[in-house]
Design a protein around this motif. Structure first.
Motif, PDB file in Angstrom:
ATOM      1  N   ASP A 202     -14.349   5.587  -8.233  1.00  0.00           N
ATOM      2  CA  ASP A 202     -12.981   6.073  -8.035  1.00  0.00           C
ATOM      3  C   ASP A 202     -12.395   5.647  -6.689  1.00  0.00           C
ATOM      4  OD1 ASP A 202     -13.007   7.215 -10.525  1.00  0.00           O
ATOM      5  OD2 ASP A 202     -13.294   9.267  -9.803  1.00  0.00           O
ATOM      6  N   SER A 203     -13.236   5.579  -5.674  1.00  0.00           N
ATOM      7  CA  SER A 203     -12.751   5.226  -4.340  1.00  0.00           C
ATOM      8  C   SER A 203     -12.317   3.753  -4.244  1.00  0.00           C
ATOM      9  CB  SER A 203     -13.829   5.504  -3.297  1.00  0.00           C
ATOM     10  OG  SER A 203     -14.972   4.704  -3.546  1.00  0.00           O
TER      11      SER A 203
ATOM     12  N   ILE B 164      -4.062   7.475 -10.828  1.00  0.00           N
ATOM     13  CA  ILE B 164      -4.555   6.128 -10.526  1.00  0.00           C
ATOM     14  C   ILE B 164      -5.067   5.463 -11.800  1.00  0.00           C
ATOM     15  CG2 ILE B 164      -6.344   4.818  -9.296  1.00  0.00           C
ATOM     16  CD1 ILE B 164      -6.076   6.926  -7.025  1.00  0.00           C
TER      17      ILE B 164
ATOM     18  N   ILE C  14       1.703   6.669  -6.904  1.00  0.00           N
ATOM     19  CA  ILE C  14       0.577   7.547  -7.253  1.00  0.00           C
ATOM     20  C   ILE C  14       0.962   9.006  -7.017  1.00  0.00           C
ATOM     21  CG2 ILE C  14      -1.770   8.249  -6.597  1.00  0.00           C
ATOM     22  CD1 ILE C  14      -2.308   5.228  -6.038  1.00  0.00           C
TER      23      ILE C  14
ATOM     24  N   LEU D 128       2.517   1.695  -3.497  1.00  0.00           N
ATOM     25  CA  LEU D 128       1.538   2.190  -4.455  1.00  0.00           C
ATOM     26  C   LEU D 128       1.243   3.665  -4.207  1.00  0.00           C
ATOM     27  CD1 LEU D 128      -0.379   1.627  -6.821  1.00  0.00           C
ATOM     28  CD2 LEU D 128      -2.110   0.965  -5.148  1.00  0.00           C
ATOM     29  N   GLU D 129       1.158   4.046  -2.954  1.00  0.00           N
ATOM     30  CA  GLU D 129       0.900   5.443  -2.600  1.00  0.00           C
ATOM     31  C   GLU D 129       2.010   6.357  -3.098  1.00  0.00           C
ATOM     32  OE1 GLU D 129      -0.914   8.708  -1.586  1.00  0.00           O
ATOM     33  OE2 GLU D 129      -1.863   6.755  -1.357  1.00  0.00           O
TER      34      GLU D 129
ATOM     35  N   LYS E 277       0.830  -1.205   0.000  1.00  0.00           N
ATOM     36  CA  LYS E 277       0.000   0.000   0.000  1.00  0.00           C
ATOM     37  C   LYS E 277       0.870   1.261   0.000  1.00  0.00           C
ATOM     38  CE  LYS E 277      -4.141   1.842   2.138  1.00  0.00           C
ATOM     39  NZ  LYS E 277      -5.245   1.489   1.287  1.00  0.00           N
TER      40      LYS E 277
ATOM     41  N   LYS F 206     -10.814   1.982  -6.930  1.00  0.00           N
ATOM     42  CA  LYS F 206      -9.801   1.636  -7.932  1.00  0.00           C
ATOM     43  C   LYS F 206      -8.443   1.325  -7.314  1.00  0.00           C
ATOM     44  CE  LYS F 206     -11.909   3.815 -11.909  1.00  0.00           C
ATOM     45  NZ  LYS F 206     -11.775   4.816 -12.979  1.00  0.00           N
ATOM     46  N   GLU F 207      -8.058   2.077  -6.307  1.00  0.00           N
ATOM     47  CA  GLU F 207      -6.772   1.844  -5.658  1.00  0.00           C
ATOM     48  C   GLU F 207      -6.709   0.444  -5.043  1.00  0.00           C
ATOM     49  OE1 GLU F 207      -4.097   4.404  -2.604  1.00  0.00           O
ATOM     50  OE2 GLU F 207      -5.743   5.465  -3.576  1.00  0.00           O
ATOM     51  N   GLU F 208      -7.783   0.052  -4.398  1.00  0.00           N
ATOM     52  CA  GLU F 208      -7.852  -1.274  -3.777  1.00  0.00           C
ATOM     53  C   GLU F 208      -7.790  -2.380  -4.833  1.00  0.00           C
ATOM     54  OE1 GLU F 208      -7.494  -3.545  -0.609  1.00  0.00           O
ATOM     55  OE2 GLU F 208      -7.781  -1.386  -0.413  1.00  0.00           O
TER      56      GLU F 208
ATOM     57  N   ARG G  30      -4.595  13.412  -8.885  1.00  0.00           N
ATOM     58  CA  ARG G  30      -4.433  12.094  -8.266  1.00  0.00           C
ATOM     59  C   ARG G  30      -5.260  11.019  -8.967  1.00  0.00           C
ATOM     60  NH1 ARG G  30      -2.760   9.492  -3.754  1.00  0.00           N
ATOM     61  NH2 ARG G  30      -4.100   7.854  -2.983  1.00  0.00           N
ATOM     62  N   GLN G  31      -6.508  11.328  -9.297  1.00  0.00           N
ATOM     63  CA  GLN G  31      -7.360  10.315  -9.929  1.00  0.00           C
ATOM     64  C   GLN G  31      -6.856   9.946 -11.323  1.00  0.00           C
ATOM     65  OE1 GLN G  31      -9.625   8.716  -8.010  1.00  0.00           O
ATOM     66  NE2 GLN G  31      -9.534   7.302  -9.727  1.00  0.00           N
TER      67      GLN G  31
END
Length: 119
Positions: free
Chosen positions: A80-81, A61, A47, A43-44, A40, A83-85, A57-58
């Motif tokens: 969008d919330s 991602i 991004i 990835l952060e 995590k 997609k990261e997961e 930011r979006q």
């Protein structure tokens, strides 16, 4: 320079990135996305680095997901919330290679024009 290359052994672009750094005698650590995905925190940082160039930011991602991947459709229609997961759960959905230089610089895909400016 602490370079990490995230990709798979079958990815042509990942092999090109490895060759780029090898030819310049720059040590790198290769992380196979089939065996181990990004954490995590990793990835952060990727991004954040991409968002600096993209300005959003979006958008950063969204650019991490490989549109040619067979699982892209399940990513594209997510909120969008979520997609990261999804990228954390399915690291093979990521564009390859992801190349990190420390915690502040990162690129997706083959980007030698950016890499040559890394110290």
């Amino acid at each position: 320079m602490a370079v990490q290359i995230f990709g798979t052994s079958k990815s042509f672009e990942t092999k090109k990135a490895e060759r780029y750094f090898s030819e310049r005698r720059i040590a790198f650590q290769k992380i196979d996305l089939k065996e181990k995905g990004l954490s995590k925190g990793e990835l952060e940082s990727v991004i954040s680095s991409i968002a600096k160039r993209a300005g959003d930011r979006q958008a950063a991602i969204d650019s991490l997901a490989d549109k040619k991947n067979k699982d892209y459709a399940s990513f594209a229609y997510l909120d969008d919330s979520e997609k990261e997961e999804k990228l954390l759960d399915n690291p093979l959905l990521l564009v390859q290679p992801i190349v990190r230089n420390g915690k502040t610089d990162a690129t997706i895909g083959y980007q030698p024009d950016i890499w040559k400016n890394w110290n």
